[in-house]
Enzyme design. Sequence first.
Site, PDB file in Angstrom:
ATOM      1  N   GLY A  64       0.613  -1.361   0.463  1.00 34.32           N
ATOM      2  CA  GLY A  64       0.120   0.396  -0.081  1.00 34.32           C
ATOM      3  C   GLY A  64       1.271   1.292  -0.301  1.00 34.32           C
ATOM      4  O   GLY A  64       0.268   2.557  -0.428  1.00 34.32           O
ATOM      5  N   TRP A  66       2.670   2.858  -2.277  1.00 36.77           N
ATOM      6  CA  TRP A  66       2.026   3.803  -3.650  1.00 36.77           C
ATOM      7  C   TRP A  66       0.874   4.329  -3.246  1.00 36.77           C
ATOM      8  O   TRP A  66       0.687   5.603  -3.684  1.00 36.77           O
ATOM      9  CB  TRP A  66       1.991   3.821  -4.749  1.00 36.77           C
ATOM     10  CG  TRP A  66       3.392   2.864  -5.458  1.00 36.77           C
ATOM     11  CD1 TRP A  66       4.086   2.726  -5.088  1.00 36.77           C
ATOM     12  CD2 TRP A  66       3.672   2.715  -6.802  1.00 36.77           C
ATOM     13  NE1 TRP A  66       5.817   2.291  -5.310  1.00 36.77           N
ATOM     14  CE2 TRP A  66       5.408   2.261  -7.153  1.00 36.77           C
ATOM     15  CE3 TRP A  66       2.949   2.354  -8.046  1.00 36.77           C
ATOM     16  CZ2 TRP A  66       5.788   2.133  -8.236  1.00 36.77           C
ATOM     17  CZ3 TRP A  66       3.403   2.275  -9.954  1.00 36.77           C
ATOM     18  CH2 TRP A  66       4.842   2.205  -9.537  1.00 36.77           C
ATOM     19  N   ASP A  97      -5.701  -5.276  -5.438  1.00 40.16           N
ATOM     20  CA  ASP A  97      -4.134  -6.356  -5.694  1.00 40.16           C
ATOM     21  C   ASP A  97      -4.835  -7.662  -5.601  1.00 40.16           C
ATOM     22  O   ASP A  97      -5.939  -7.869  -5.304  1.00 40.16           O
ATOM     23  CB  ASP A  97      -3.797  -6.022  -4.858  1.00 40.16           C
ATOM     24  CG  ASP A  97      -2.164  -6.728  -4.287  1.00 40.16           C
ATOM     25  OD1 ASP A  97      -0.961  -6.112  -5.077  1.00 40.16           O
ATOM     26  OD2 ASP A  97      -1.918  -8.360  -4.375  1.00 40.16           O
ATOM     27  N   ASP A 113      -7.517 -10.750  -9.246  1.00 46.15           N
ATOM     28  CA  ASP A 113      -6.779 -10.693  -9.750  1.00 46.15           C
ATOM     29  C   ASP A 113      -6.880  -9.806 -10.763  1.00 46.15           C
ATOM     30  O   ASP A 113      -8.078 -10.655 -11.681  1.00 46.15           O
ATOM     31  CB  ASP A 113      -6.357 -12.238 -10.354  1.00 46.15           C
ATOM     32  CG  ASP A 113      -5.341 -12.621 -11.231  1.00 46.15           C
ATOM     33  OD1 ASP A 113      -4.644 -12.131 -12.098  1.00 46.15           O
ATOM     34  OD2 ASP A 113      -4.855 -14.091 -11.020  1.00 46.15           O
ATOM     35  N   ASP A 138       2.159  -1.243 -10.572  1.00 46.54           N
ATOM     36  CA  ASP A 138       3.495  -2.042  -9.899  1.00 46.54           C
ATOM     37  C   ASP A 138       3.453  -3.654  -9.849  1.00 46.54           C
ATOM     38  O   ASP A 138       4.349  -4.425  -9.052  1.00 46.54           O
ATOM     39  CB  ASP A 138       4.197  -1.518  -8.386  1.00 46.54           C
ATOM     40  CG  ASP A 138       5.270  -1.085  -8.110  1.00 46.54           C
ATOM     41  OD1 ASP A 138       6.162  -1.564  -8.598  1.00 46.54           O
ATOM     42  OD2 ASP A 138       5.362  -1.099  -7.077  1.00 46.54           O
ATOM     43  N   LYS A 178       5.097  -0.798 -14.165  1.00 43.84           N
ATOM     44  CA  LYS A 178       6.702  -1.363 -14.059  1.00 43.84           C
ATOM     45  C   LYS A 178       6.918  -2.620 -14.453  1.00 43.84           C
ATOM     46  O   LYS A 178       5.981  -2.725 -15.439  1.00 43.84           O
ATOM     47  CB  LYS A 178       6.244  -2.113 -12.590  1.00 43.84           C
ATOM     48  CG  LYS A 178       7.933  -3.300 -12.193  1.00 43.84           C
ATOM     49  CD  LYS A 178       8.374  -4.023 -10.896  1.00 43.84           C
ATOM     50  CE  LYS A 178       7.398  -4.301 -10.407  1.00 43.84           C
ATOM     51  NZ  LYS A 178       7.793  -4.448  -7.963  1.00 43.84           N
TER      52      LYS A 178
HETATM   53  C1  LIG Z   1       5.996  -5.092  -5.596  1.00 42.38           C
HETATM   54  S1  LIG Z   1       4.440  -5.388  -4.893  1.00 42.38           S
HETATM   55  C2  LIG Z   1       3.305  -3.725  -5.145  1.00 42.38           C
HETATM   56  C3  LIG Z   1       4.091  -2.642  -3.732  1.00 42.38           C
HETATM   57  C4  LIG Z   1       2.667  -1.594  -4.012  1.00 42.38           C
HETATM   58  N1  LIG Z   1       3.463  -0.791  -4.922  1.00 42.38           N
HETATM   59  C5  LIG Z   1       3.388  -0.713  -2.354  1.00 42.38           C
HETATM   60  O1  LIG Z   1       3.847   0.660  -3.134  1.00 42.38           O
HETATM   61  O2  LIG Z   1       3.247  -1.016  -1.348  1.00 42.38           O
HETATM   62  C6  LIG Z   1       3.394  -6.417  -6.144  1.00 42.38           C
HETATM   63  C7  LIG Z   1       1.822  -6.874  -6.523  1.00 42.38           C
HETATM   64  O3  LIG Z   1       1.348  -7.017  -7.097  1.00 42.38           O
HETATM   65  C8  LIG Z   1       0.587  -7.776  -7.516  1.00 42.38           C
HETATM   66  N2  LIG Z   1      -0.265  -8.452  -8.089  1.00 42.38           N
HETATM   67  C9  LIG Z   1       0.977  -9.308  -9.250  1.00 42.38           C
HETATM   68  N3  LIG Z   1      -0.131  -9.667 -10.090  1.00 42.38           N
HETATM   69  C10 LIG Z   1      -1.118  -9.302  -9.691  1.00 42.38           C
HETATM   70  C11 LIG Z   1      -2.566  -9.561 -10.526  1.00 42.38           C
HETATM   71  N4  LIG Z   1      -2.277 -11.157 -11.052  1.00 42.38           N
HETATM   72  N5  LIG Z   1      -3.714  -9.285 -10.400  1.00 42.38           N
HETATM   73  C12 LIG Z   1      -3.180  -8.064  -9.077  1.00 42.38           C
HETATM   74  N6  LIG Z   1      -2.537  -7.742  -8.111  1.00 42.38           N
HETATM   75  C13 LIG Z   1      -1.307  -8.512  -8.723  1.00 42.38           C
HETATM   76  C14 LIG Z   1       0.919  -8.930  -6.396  1.00 42.38           C
HETATM   77  O4  LIG Z   1      -0.088  -9.080  -4.748  1.00 42.38           O
HETATM   78  C15 LIG Z   1       2.225  -7.931  -4.905  1.00 42.38           C
HETATM   79  O5  LIG Z   1       1.235  -6.979  -4.159  1.00 42.38           O
END
Ligand SMILES: C[S@@+](CC[C@H](N)C(=O)[O-])C[C@H]1O[C@@H](n2cnc3c(N)ncnc32)[C@H](O)[C@@H]1O
Length: 234
Positions: A64, A66, A97, A113, A138, A178
Site C-alpha cells: 500500500g 503507492w 491487488d 486478480d 507496480d 513496472k
Molecule cells: C511490488 S508489489 C506492489 C507494491 C506496492 N506498489 C506498494 O507500494 O506497496 C506487487 C504486487 O502486485 C500484485 N499482483 C501481482 N499479480 C497480480 C495480479 N494478477 N492481479 C492483481 N495484483 C497482482 C502482488 O500481489 C503484489 O502485491
Amino acid sequence: MKTQTKSKKVNKAWLHDHINDPYVKQAQRDGYRARAAYKLKEIDEALHLLKPGQLVVDLGAVPGAWSQYVRRKFAPKEAGVGGAASGALNGTIIALDVLGFEPIEGVTFIQGDFREAAVLAQLEALVGGRSVDVVISDMAHNLSGIESSDAARMSHLVELAVEFAQNHLAPQGALVCKVFHGSGYSQLAKLFKTTFRVVKPIKPKASRDKSAETFLVGIGLKMAAEKRVSGPIA
Ligand SMILES: C[S@@+](CC[C@H](N)C(=O)[O-])C[C@H]1O[C@@H](n2cnc3c(N)ncnc32)[C@H](O)[C@@H]1O
C-alpha cells in the site's frame, strides 16, 4: 545441501542489504508500508503526474505504499508538505491487488486478480465511466526463476495495464508501469510508443541497482478510446 547453503547465504545478504538500506529506514521514519513509495515519489517529482482532484487507479497495490503516497499528496494544503495519512482527501484512489490490503483511509480497495474478467468488471464499475487521470501499476508476480515464463507473465500484466489505460485514461492521462529489463522489454517499450504520445523510461534511485526492475511512463493517449472502438484496426 549445497543449494540450501547457497540460498541461506543469499537470504543473509538480502537481509543485510535490507536492514542497511536508506530507503527502508526512511520509509520507517515516514510511516510508509514499503520503500516502494520513494520510487513513485521520484517518478512523480520528475514528471509532475499526480495532482489533487484526480482519479487514480493503483494496480498491484499491496502492501500500500503507492496508495499512501497518493493519499498524502491529495490531502488539503493545510496538511503541509508531505500531506496527511488521514482526514480530508481531494481526489479518488481505487487500489486493486490479488492479496488482502490493510485499509488506508479514503482508498477504495478491490481484492482480485487483475487478469480475471470479473475483477476488471468490478474495477470498471467503480470507475463508473469517469476518465482516469493516472494509472499506476507496480504489479509483479513472484518470480519462478524460469526466465521465459517469468517474462511472458510479466508482459501479460503490462499489456493488460496498457489496455486498461487505453480504455479508461483521460486524453492527457498517464500510465506508470513496472517492467523488467530482459526478454520482452523492447516489445513492451514499443507497445508504449504506439499507445502514448510521450514515453519516458525511468529507473528511480530507490529501485535497487541489482534489480532488473524499471518503469515505463506513458503520457497522453495517441488515440482516444472511442475512436479505437469505432475506427479501423491497424
Ligand atoms: C511490488 S508489489 C506492489 C507494491 C506496492 N506498489 C506498494 O507500494 O506497496 C506487487 C504486487 O502486485 C500484485 N499482483 C501481482 N499479480 C497480480 C495480479 N494478477 N492481479 C492483481 N495484483 C497482482 C502482488 O500481489 C503484489 O502485491
